[in-house]
Design a protein around this motif. Sequence first.
Motif, PDB file in Angstrom:
ATOM      1  N   UNK A 391       0.742  -1.228  -0.053  1.00 50.03           N
ATOM      2  CA  UNK A 391      -0.020   0.075   0.130  1.00 50.03           C
ATOM      3  C   UNK A 391       0.977   1.155   0.087  1.00 50.03           C
ATOM      4  N   UNK A 392       1.858   1.214   0.770  1.00 43.49           N
ATOM      5  CA  UNK A 392       2.759   2.594   1.001  1.00 43.49           C
ATOM      6  C   UNK A 392       3.574   2.856  -0.217  1.00 43.49           C
ATOM      7  N   UNK A 393       4.001   1.725  -1.063  1.00 47.33           N
ATOM      8  CA  UNK A 393       4.764   2.222  -2.167  1.00 47.33           C
ATOM      9  C   UNK A 393       3.651   2.520  -3.458  1.00 47.33           C
ATOM     10  N   UNK A 394       2.448   2.118  -3.550  1.00 46.59           N
ATOM     11  CA  UNK A 394       1.472   2.371  -4.334  1.00 46.59           C
ATOM     12  C   UNK A 394       0.957   3.799  -4.276  1.00 46.59           C
ATOM     13  N   UNK A 395       0.814   4.079  -2.984  1.00 43.34           N
ATOM     14  CA  UNK A 395       0.665   5.641  -2.779  1.00 43.34           C
ATOM     15  C   UNK A 395       1.810   6.624  -3.055  1.00 43.34           C
TER      16      UNK A 395
END
Length: 544
Positions: A391-395
Amino acid sequence: MMRKRAILLAVVLVAVIWAGGAPLPDQAQAPARPAAAKPSVAQVAAPPPGLDAMVASVMKTFEVPGIGLAIVKDGRVVAAKGYGVRKLGEPAAVDARTLFGIASNTKAFTATALGILIEDKKIASWDTPVGRVMPWFQMSDPYVTREITVRDLLVHRSGLGLGAGDLLLWPPSTYSRREIVERLRWIPLARSFRAAYAYDNMLYVAAGELIETASGMSWEDFIVERIFVKVGMGDSRPRHTADTAGLNLAFPHAPLEGGVRAVAPSENDNMNAAGGILSSAADLAKWMLVQLAGGELADGTRLFSSRTARELTTLVTPMPIAPPAPELASQRMNFRGYALGFNVNDYRGRKLVSHTGGLTGYVSRLAMIPEIGLGIAVLTNQESGEAFNAIVYAVLDHYLGAPKTDWASAYLKVRDRRRASTDETLAKAAERREAGIGPSLPLERYATVYEDAWYGPIAVTLEGGRLVMSFDKTPGFVGDLEHWSRETFVVRWRDRELRADAYVTFVVGPDGEIVEARMKPFSPDVDFSYDFQDLLLKPKASDK
């Protein structure tokens, strides 16, 4: 205390719950920041398209019951949301105010508290020797005792080994915080002072004692009065042990035999300064806004100065850089290190300030790119670092204008490869096992009280024809010793939620008496905080 555990594959049905994506009503608009220098960076502070579907997919892939998510950008809250359920089998939904254990994301609060005390002139500077504030504080090396500073408590370069002394903290021991810190004097250093990075929790416990000594307040009261109240973190709590009945609280879950299920929370005030805070997506959004604003609060006053802000995020201890897995190639770093309660490294040409946290049943990550005013916090009630990273890297990629990557698939491949490696390690150990060669002494000869210099007493008793190991100061550590080969046994803890079985090898001297016993984790997946390898068990003289 980032805890890394293997995950059993199961199917978890998750409901996606919207808990509001508009700015929180008590968070004022911060002054506009200059436009980012790179034109490819998205300029509009809007949630990534398909955010809800992406989070739901990640939760299903990695069997996470509930997630709290906060995104801030350019002084505003873009999203503070909840997904899924607080507890499997129950309908209560996660929302923006649901509390999760944030574990080692607490460390930045402890570091910030010390910065506030330095500004208050209760501590002279970051480079003040710890002994000037706490004269009773000692490390095992007199030179280190004399030279270690407030800064050194926070940056993992003391010379202690990875996770050294954590058995005094996990599972909860009956030692007091002061007693735990006093036992540092008996923990041997694994390397030279300030020579290399090795993550530890013990010195953050010492930092909590330092805050209490300098302020005259408990660490918990200081965090609440000087940080939570001022930032507006009204739901957050500085400990897990307070009465949680009726709270909007996510229950911890873990992958155990039979699948993911709810587990008992870690209730241990001794580790609060290293990892004790309960917080929510809404509250961490406010916390990130203050950090990204260099210490400025929503009302224009300051929690801490811009100088302290620079100290908190300036690299102090370099960390080794290993090539990433092929699936994670875009995460290749050029620099990486530890600041004061934060990790710092580069990601796609920007400085990334972040930290992870992990306790039994909870893992989380907070990540900020100050240059573009971006902050992301992902809280989970399951032990999947792959989930929060996906999730973090997608955002991050959305706001950096980077090509879209299927991070969930990438992390799934990495996880499966790690699991295969663990299985291979265990299989090789079983192949080398000489199970037919029994111990050289009758079992009753192994039954005595042993003592480790820094942990204390550990008893081995004979019960019903089997050896049982009990850690005297840790009620949760009671296990049955199963013979492995020759003088080696495996202790199987009766509390199977620990997932921390260990080898126990006895050394028999030429006179047929046991000289010592050593331990080490049974599986590569045993969390590093179970630092069995640091124990040197000697039979107590009176029991020989």
